[in-house]
Design a protein around this motif. Structure first.
Motif, PDB file in Angstrom:
ATOM      1  N   LYS A 167      -2.740  -8.910  19.207  1.00 60.66           N
ATOM      2  CA  LYS A 167      -2.840  -9.021  20.497  1.00 60.66           C
ATOM      3  C   LYS A 167      -3.966  -9.251  21.047  1.00 60.66           C
ATOM      4  O   LYS A 167      -4.429  -9.978  22.107  1.00 60.66           O
ATOM      5  CB  LYS A 167      -2.109  -7.818  21.188  1.00 60.66           C
ATOM      6  N   VAL A 168      -5.024  -8.584  20.561  1.00 64.30           N
ATOM      7  CA  VAL A 168      -6.607  -8.654  21.047  1.00 64.30           C
ATOM      8  C   VAL A 168      -7.133  -9.999  20.673  1.00 64.30           C
ATOM      9  O   VAL A 168      -7.692 -10.580  21.554  1.00 64.30           O
ATOM     10  CB  VAL A 168      -7.362  -7.457  20.377  1.00 64.30           C
ATOM     11  N   SER A 169      -6.590 -10.564  19.562  1.00 66.43           N
ATOM     12  CA  SER A 169      -6.985 -12.165  19.312  1.00 66.43           C
ATOM     13  C   SER A 169      -6.399 -12.891  20.173  1.00 66.43           C
ATOM     14  O   SER A 169      -6.934 -13.876  20.800  1.00 66.43           O
ATOM     15  CB  SER A 169      -6.655 -12.254  17.890  1.00 66.43           C
ATOM     16  N   ASP A 170      -5.182 -12.834  20.357  1.00 67.99           N
ATOM     17  CA  ASP A 170      -4.356 -13.820  21.353  1.00 67.99           C
ATOM     18  C   ASP A 170      -5.042 -13.611  22.836  1.00 67.99           C
ATOM     19  O   ASP A 170      -5.223 -14.821  23.470  1.00 67.99           O
ATOM     20  CB  ASP A 170      -3.031 -13.233  21.444  1.00 67.99           C
ATOM     21  N   GLU A 171      -5.192 -12.634  23.152  1.00 70.55           N
ATOM     22  CA  GLU A 171      -5.890 -12.496  24.602  1.00 70.55           C
ATOM     23  C   GLU A 171      -7.617 -12.729  24.640  1.00 70.55           C
ATOM     24  O   GLU A 171      -8.247 -12.695  25.711  1.00 70.55           O
ATOM     25  CB  GLU A 171      -5.690 -11.039  24.870  1.00 70.55           C
ATOM     26  N   LYS A 172      -7.963 -13.043  23.349  1.00 72.17           N
ATOM     27  CA  LYS A 172      -9.637 -13.103  23.248  1.00 72.17           C
ATOM     28  C   LYS A 172     -10.137 -12.047  24.234  1.00 72.17           C
ATOM     29  O   LYS A 172     -11.191 -12.218  24.615  1.00 72.17           O
ATOM     30  CB  LYS A 172      -9.682 -14.583  23.975  1.00 72.17           C
ATOM     31  N   LEU A 173     -10.078 -10.974  23.484  1.00 72.13           N
ATOM     32  CA  LEU A 173     -10.743  -9.712  24.094  1.00 72.13           C
ATOM     33  C   LEU A 173     -11.672  -9.228  23.066  1.00 72.13           C
ATOM     34  O   LEU A 173     -11.770  -9.268  21.594  1.00 72.13           O
ATOM     35  CB  LEU A 173      -9.760  -8.730  24.225  1.00 72.13           C
ATOM     36  N   SER A 174     -12.734  -8.577  23.451  1.00 73.57           N
ATOM     37  CA  SER A 174     -13.648  -7.849  22.625  1.00 73.57           C
ATOM     38  C   SER A 174     -13.845  -6.275  22.519  1.00 73.57           C
ATOM     39  O   SER A 174     -14.472  -5.914  21.731  1.00 73.57           O
ATOM     40  CB  SER A 174     -15.112  -8.244  23.068  1.00 73.57           C
ATOM     41  N   THR A 175     -13.339  -5.877  23.581  1.00 70.11           N
ATOM     42  CA  THR A 175     -13.044  -4.478  23.479  1.00 70.11           C
ATOM     43  C   THR A 175     -12.453  -3.786  22.481  1.00 70.11           C
ATOM     44  O   THR A 175     -11.456  -4.257  22.011  1.00 70.11           O
ATOM     45  CB  THR A 175     -12.579  -3.968  24.788  1.00 70.11           C
ATOM     46  N   PRO A 176     -13.179  -2.750  21.715  1.00 69.23           N
ATOM     47  CA  PRO A 176     -12.274  -2.122  20.764  1.00 69.23           C
ATOM     48  C   PRO A 176     -10.809  -1.354  21.232  1.00 69.23           C
ATOM     49  O   PRO A 176     -11.058  -0.782  22.323  1.00 69.23           O
ATOM     50  CB  PRO A 176     -13.404  -1.075  20.110  1.00 69.23           C
ATOM     51  N   VAL A 177      -9.927  -1.657  20.543  1.00 66.08           N
ATOM     52  CA  VAL A 177      -8.607  -1.151  20.919  1.00 66.08           C
ATOM     53  C   VAL A 177      -8.121  -0.294  19.481  1.00 66.08           C
ATOM     54  O   VAL A 177      -7.974  -0.807  18.417  1.00 66.08           O
ATOM     55  CB  VAL A 177      -7.510  -2.109  21.270  1.00 66.08           C
ATOM     56  N   LEU A 178      -7.893   0.807  19.776  1.00 66.14           N
ATOM     57  CA  LEU A 178      -7.584   1.866  18.735  1.00 66.14           C
ATOM     58  C   LEU A 178      -6.036   2.314  18.720  1.00 66.14           C
ATOM     59  O   LEU A 178      -5.522   2.226  19.702  1.00 66.14           O
ATOM     60  CB  LEU A 178      -8.371   3.024  18.822  1.00 66.14           C
ATOM     61  N   SER A 179      -5.727   2.345  17.335  1.00 65.26           N
ATOM     62  CA  SER A 179      -4.333   2.791  17.268  1.00 65.26           C
ATOM     63  C   SER A 179      -3.935   4.016  17.132  1.00 65.26           C
ATOM     64  O   SER A 179      -4.463   4.803  16.241  1.00 65.26           O
ATOM     65  CB  SER A 179      -3.836   1.874  15.987  1.00 65.26           C
ATOM     66  N   ASP A 180      -3.217   4.842  17.822  1.00 72.30           N
ATOM     67  CA  ASP A 180      -2.726   6.073  17.843  1.00 72.30           C
ATOM     68  C   ASP A 180      -1.366   6.179  17.561  1.00 72.30           C
ATOM     69  O   ASP A 180      -0.578   6.676  18.229  1.00 72.30           O
ATOM     70  CB  ASP A 180      -2.986   6.794  19.015  1.00 72.30           C
TER      71      ASP A 180
END
Length: 246
Positions: A167-180
């Motif tokens: 999803k981060v790649s598809d949205e072209k985002l750079s913010t770290p998104v962590l999995s919980d």
């Protein structure tokens, strides 16, 4: 889930009161029918009494729930105009430590940001497009965040890291998104108390952790009845500026 002026599924206080009145009217009508039936058939009275007790209990619990939801979303102040509360752990307390897998597969810990002001953004995840739009808006307003003293932004949600990475790649985002995925961190911060999916997912919570690991500001926007899942970064900063502690 759609985004309309930054809010979804909004229900006004008047609509809540009307719903409560309708509920009470339905329960009163059901009670009246039960009493009438009991008078016609005395043998059914024990059963009818049990039904009446159950109906009364359900009604009381419903009204308590509605009342608690209304209190949950009392605005704490600030200048954004978006209703929010500051949940627990609250401002001035130590932020719970964590280590989670990021969208890139790396392990990220809160301790990695010691000495910085890190803004934790708990959000609903893959099914909430406004939540990803929020991350994009934060990235587009990085200069304003830096000006407000925010050094880093980290998002936390409950989906698997591999899906988050896509999803981060598809949205072209750079913010770290962590999995919980087991909600251990979400529960530690009680960020799963403000979402549309009950306590199964996070809502829309911002928590600023200072250089010493203390929570300097907190705003939980995602609770009923507004279920806010997006607000402009400038609105976030308006509340942060008004409500944070040094």
């Amino acid at each position: 889930m759609s985004k309309t002026s930054g809010k979804t599924a909004k229900r006004s206080p008047e609509a809540q009161r009307a719903r409560q009145i309708q509920t009470r009217q339905r329960q009163q009508a059901k009670t009246a029918r039960s009493v009438h039936e009991a008078r016609r058939d005395p043998s059914r009275r024990p059963v009818i009494v049990g039904v009446l007790v159950t109906v009364l209990a359900v009604t009381v619990l419903y009204l308590i729930y509605q009342g608690s939801q209304g209190k949950q979303n009392t605005a704490t102040g600030g200048g954004s105009g978006f209703k929010h509360v500051a949940g627990q752990p609250g401002i001035g307390t130590a932020a719970p430590a964590f280590t989670l897998t990021s969208d890139t597969g790396k392990q990220v810990s809160l301790a990695d940001f010691r000495g910085k002001n890190v803004l934790l953004y708990f959000q609903e995840g893959l099914s909430c497009q406004p939540c990803w739009d929020q991350i994009r808006d934060l990235e587009q307003n990085k200069a304003a965040l830096t000006g407000a003293g925010v050094t880093e932004v980290v998002s936390i949600t409950t989906d698997p890291a591999t899906l988050i990475g896509q999803k981060v790649s598809d949205e072209k985002l750079s913010t770290p998104v962590l999995s919980d995925p087991d909600l251990a961190v979400s529960r530690a911060y009680q960020a799963n108390s403000y979402g549309m999916m009950g306590d199964m997912r996070d809502g829309h919570s911002f928590i600023l952790v200072g250089p010493d690991g203390t929570i300097r500001w907190r705003a939980d926007y995602g609770g009923a009845p507004d279920y806010t899942m997006f607000l402009p970064t400038q609105k976030v900063l308006a509340d942060l500026t008004a409500e944070r502690i040094p």
